[in-house]
Design a protein around this motif. Structure first.
Motif, PDB file in Angstrom:
ATOM      1  N   LEU A  55      57.791  44.184  33.325  1.00 57.25           N
ATOM      2  CA  LEU A  55      58.826  43.163  33.494  1.00 57.25           C
ATOM      3  C   LEU A  55      58.792  42.637  34.924  1.00 57.25           C
ATOM      4  N   ASP A  56      57.871  41.703  35.143  1.00 56.22           N
ATOM      5  CA  ASP A  56      57.707  41.151  36.482  1.00 56.22           C
ATOM      6  C   ASP A  56      58.858  40.211  36.826  1.00 56.22           C
ATOM      7  N   GLY A  57      59.416  40.388  38.050  1.00 57.97           N
ATOM      8  CA  GLY A  57      60.541  39.555  38.462  1.00 57.97           C
ATOM      9  C   GLY A  57      61.863  40.061  37.930  1.00 57.97           C
ATOM     10  N   SER A  58      61.887  41.357  37.542  1.00 58.34           N
ATOM     11  CA  SER A  58      63.097  41.898  36.885  1.00 58.34           C
ATOM     12  C   SER A  58      64.350  41.701  37.718  1.00 58.34           C
ATOM     13  N   SER A  59      64.186  41.587  39.029  1.00 55.34           N
ATOM     14  CA  SER A  59      65.384  41.402  39.870  1.00 55.34           C
ATOM     15  C   SER A  59      66.036  40.050  39.620  1.00 55.34           C
ATOM     16  N   LEU A  60      65.395  39.202  38.812  1.00 57.13           N
ATOM     17  CA  LEU A  60      65.940  37.873  38.519  1.00 57.13           C
ATOM     18  C   LEU A  60      66.773  37.852  37.238  1.00 57.13           C
ATOM     19  N   ARG A  79      58.377  23.595  43.919  1.00 65.09           N
ATOM     20  CA  ARG A  79      58.943  24.205  42.710  1.00 65.09           C
ATOM     21  C   ARG A  79      58.671  25.705  42.796  1.00 65.09           C
ATOM     22  N   TYR A  80      59.688  26.541  43.071  1.00 66.29           N
ATOM     23  CA  TYR A  80      59.479  27.979  43.229  1.00 66.29           C
ATOM     24  C   TYR A  80      60.661  28.724  42.625  1.00 66.29           C
ATOM     25  N   SER A  81      60.404  29.606  41.687  1.00 63.30           N
ATOM     26  CA  SER A  81      61.530  30.296  41.012  1.00 63.30           C
ATOM     27  C   SER A  81      61.731  31.708  41.531  1.00 63.30           C
ATOM     28  N   GLY A  82      60.667  32.270  42.203  1.00 64.33           N
ATOM     29  CA  GLY A  82      60.775  33.660  42.635  1.00 64.33           C
ATOM     30  C   GLY A  82      60.220  34.603  41.595  1.00 64.33           C
ATOM     31  N   GLY A  83      59.785  34.045  40.452  1.00 61.25           N
ATOM     32  CA  GLY A  83      59.163  34.840  39.388  1.00 61.25           C
ATOM     33  C   GLY A  83      57.727  34.361  39.190  1.00 61.25           C
ATOM     34  N   PHE A  84      56.759  35.273  39.328  1.00 67.04           N
ATOM     35  CA  PHE A  84      55.334  34.891  39.249  1.00 67.04           C
ATOM     36  C   PHE A  84      55.010  34.296  37.878  1.00 67.04           C
ATOM     37  N   VAL A  85      55.529  34.908  36.796  1.00 68.32           N
ATOM     38  CA  VAL A  85      55.190  34.431  35.455  1.00 68.32           C
ATOM     39  C   VAL A  85      55.709  33.017  35.205  1.00 68.32           C
ATOM     40  N   PHE A 103      51.203  29.893  45.725  1.00 67.00           N
ATOM     41  CA  PHE A 103      50.580  30.797  46.688  1.00 67.00           C
ATOM     42  C   PHE A 103      51.601  31.790  47.235  1.00 67.00           C
ATOM     43  N   TYR A 104      51.141  33.002  47.409  1.00 66.59           N
ATOM     44  CA  TYR A 104      51.846  34.055  48.141  1.00 66.59           C
ATOM     45  C   TYR A 104      50.818  34.536  49.137  1.00 66.59           C
ATOM     46  N   PRO A 105      50.779  33.885  50.328  1.00 68.42           N
ATOM     47  CA  PRO A 105      49.638  34.065  51.234  1.00 68.42           C
ATOM     48  C   PRO A 105      49.710  35.316  52.088  1.00 68.42           C
ATOM     49  N   GLY A 118      49.623  40.182  51.975  1.00 66.15           N
ATOM     50  CA  GLY A 118      50.569  39.474  51.116  1.00 66.15           C
ATOM     51  C   GLY A 118      51.401  40.462  50.321  1.00 66.15           C
ATOM     52  N   LYS A 119      51.912  40.074  49.161  1.00 59.97           N
ATOM     53  CA  LYS A 119      52.817  40.939  48.379  1.00 59.97           C
ATOM     54  C   LYS A 119      52.290  41.289  46.994  1.00 59.97           C
ATOM     55  N   LEU A 120      51.591  40.368  46.346  1.00 64.48           N
ATOM     56  CA  LEU A 120      51.328  40.555  44.915  1.00 64.48           C
ATOM     57  C   LEU A 120      50.209  41.548  44.648  1.00 64.48           C
ATOM     58  N   ARG A 121      50.340  42.267  43.504  1.00 64.58           N
ATOM     59  CA  ARG A 121      49.466  43.379  43.187  1.00 64.58           C
ATOM     60  C   ARG A 121      48.229  42.938  42.431  1.00 64.58           C
ATOM     61  N   LEU A 122      47.068  43.400  42.825  1.00 65.74           N
ATOM     62  CA  LEU A 122      45.791  42.943  42.268  1.00 65.74           C
ATOM     63  C   LEU A 122      45.651  43.289  40.798  1.00 65.74           C
ATOM     64  N   PHE A 129      47.887  44.370  38.445  1.00 64.92           N
ATOM     65  CA  PHE A 129      48.951  44.073  37.488  1.00 64.92           C
ATOM     66  C   PHE A 129      49.319  42.598  37.433  1.00 64.92           C
ATOM     67  N   GLU A 130      49.141  41.897  38.550  1.00 66.33           N
ATOM     68  CA  GLU A 130      49.606  40.495  38.629  1.00 66.33           C
ATOM     69  C   GLU A 130      48.436  39.517  38.848  1.00 66.33           C
ATOM     70  N   LEU A 131      47.612  39.767  39.886  1.00 67.84           N
ATOM     71  CA  LEU A 131      46.638  38.743  40.281  1.00 67.84           C
ATOM     72  C   LEU A 131      45.449  38.645  39.323  1.00 67.84           C
TER      73      LEU A 131
HETATM   74  P1  AFP Z   1      60.260  41.617  41.752  1.00 70.95           P
HETATM   75  O1  AFP Z   1      59.595  42.174  40.540  1.00 70.95           O
HETATM   76  O2  AFP Z   1      60.538  42.635  42.823  1.00 70.95           O
HETATM   77  O3  AFP Z   1      61.437  40.722  41.415  1.00 70.95           O
HETATM   78  O4  AFP Z   1      59.193  40.675  42.493  1.00 70.95           O
HETATM   79  C1  AFP Z   1      58.739  39.581  41.808  1.00 70.95           C
HETATM   80  C2  AFP Z   1      57.344  39.242  42.397  1.00 70.95           C
HETATM   81  O5  AFP Z   1      56.490  40.302  42.304  1.00 70.95           O
HETATM   82  C3  AFP Z   1      56.758  38.011  41.743  1.00 70.95           C
HETATM   83  O6  AFP Z   1      57.182  37.828  40.439  1.00 70.95           O
HETATM   84  C4  AFP Z   1      57.195  36.873  42.630  1.00 70.95           C
HETATM   85  O7  AFP Z   1      56.268  35.819  42.662  1.00 70.95           O
HETATM   86  C5  AFP Z   1      57.344  37.507  43.985  1.00 70.95           C
HETATM   87  O8  AFP Z   1      57.484  38.908  43.779  1.00 70.95           O
HETATM   88  C6  AFP Z   1      58.584  37.012  44.699  1.00 70.95           C
HETATM   89  O9  AFP Z   1      58.568  37.523  45.990  1.00 70.95           O
HETATM   90  P2  AFP Z   1      59.675  37.066  47.047  1.00 70.95           P
HETATM   91  O10 AFP Z   1      60.945  37.674  46.549  1.00 70.95           O
HETATM   92  O11 AFP Z   1      59.190  37.637  48.341  1.00 70.95           O
HETATM   93  O12 AFP Z   1      59.709  35.568  47.061  1.00 70.95           O
END
Ligand code: AFP
Length: 314
Positions: free
Chosen positions: A113-118, A221-227, A242-244, A252-256, A258-260
């Motif tokens: 559940l990617d972006g679950s904090s949303l 256009r950015y929602s904070g959710g990769f999907v 981009f998440y540079p 950067g932040k994103l995981r190779l 599971f996500e990238l």
């Molecule tokens: P969470 O799973 O911690 O909500 O993170 C979501 C995510 O992995 C990806 O879905 C977003 O593109 C990216 O992190 C958002 O990161 P920021 O909160 O730093 O913008």
């Protein structure tokens, strides 16, 4: 090989299993993809009715897990381990590769559940899945045999590729997935950009790149959710996410795993590109399960331009 419809002439009321069968896809891979699709029906139900609170546990990265993270992870792991076709699996929520069966034909890495904090602010989230043949999950993304994501938004949609184009399905009122778009294609360049990470930490290269996009009329256009952000590029057929690399975090932040890798596989299948700014994402050789990497992903020409700025200005 069944004739694949040209873009725009999608054949409706085709369900996921039939579509895979018409592609004459391997029976075990068909079964695996359909098992994941079935699991998503329980995940979408949990999102609609479940506990939005913390689980009281933390994941591989030391991040607090939400009850929905743990529940989605459990639903998928149970399905995969009973599918009869999985050799090994790895979830973003657990810290180890689980060996399931020596007879299993495929291995799966997934973000349940990617972006679950949303979810608690009612924004779209998703499940991301990467599939390899055999039991080795620590290999370059170019060796994937399939990838898919499920988007839990106003509609629940599933997008997959087994290397024969990218196809979208919509979950109908009977919770079945039926075809809505076939052979999805992305244009060479776009008009929207989705910038992740803190801008004040952008390097000179990324900052100059963003300015060039803005000067050329690109809309943010950015929602904070990769999907949902990648789905926007995929289904609009335009844009760059981009998440540079950041000045305080070159990885950067994103995981190779599971996500990238899965998203890069899908975007390339749709005619786009995915890069760290210096190297093709799918050519990265993972050293460990928690590898991260910077990413520029979307329209080919927009990714190429990002690489030029990063190479020149860092
Ligand atoms: P969470 O799973 O911690 O909500 O993170 C979501 C995510 O992995 C990806 O879905 C977003 O593109 C990216 O992190 C958002 O990161 P920021 O909160 O730093 O913008």
């Amino acid at each position: 090989m069944a004739a694949i419809a040209k873009p725009g002439s999608t054949r409706l009321q085709i369900d996921l299993r039939r579509h895979l069968r018409e592609l004459e896809e391997d029976r075990d891979l068909t079964r695996l993809i359909c098992e994941i699709a079935d699991a998503s029906k329980y995940i979408v139900n949990s999102i609609r009715t479940g506990d939005l609170g913390l689980a009281g546990t933390s994941n591989l990265y030391g991040e607090d897990q939400l009850a929905l993270d743990v529940l989605s992870d459990r639903i998928l792991r149970k399905r995969l381990s009973h599918s009869g076709v999985v050799a090994s699996m790895l979830s973003e929520e657990t810290a180890e590769i689980l060996q399931i069966s020596p007879d299993g034909k495929y291995s799966v890495a997934f973000d349940p559940l990617d972006g679950s904090s949303l979810v608690d602010v009612n924004l779209a989230v998703g499940t991301i899945v990467s599939i390899y043949e055999g039991s080795n999950l620590l290999q370059a993304g170019r060796n994937q045999v399939a990838a898919m994501y499920i988007l839990y938004g106003p509609r629940t949609t599933l997008v997959y590729s087994t290397g024969r184009g990218v196809h979208e399905f919509n979950m109908n009122h009977l919770m079945e997935y039926t075809l809505t778009a076939e052979n999805v294609q992305i244009q060479p360049s776009g008009k929207i950009y989705s910038p992740g990470g803190q801008r004040n930490l952008y390097t000179e290269g990324t900052e100059k790149y963003v300015r060039s996009l803005e000067e050329n009329g690109y809309k943010l256009r950015y929602s904070g959710g990769f999907v949902p952000d990648i789905n926007q590029v995929m289904m609009k057929g335009t844009g760059i996410f981009f998440y540079p690399h950041l000045r305080n975090n070159p990885q950067g932040k994103l995981r190779l795993l599971f996500e990238l890798n899965p998203m890069a596989y899908l975007i390339e299948q749709a005619g786009g590109a995915a890069s760290t700014g210096r190297k093709r994402i799918l050519d990265l050789n993972p050293q460990s399960i928690d590898d991260r990497a910077p990413v520029f992903i979307g329209c080919k020409d927009d990714v190429k331009k990002a690489e030029e700025f990063v190479r020149q200005f860092g």
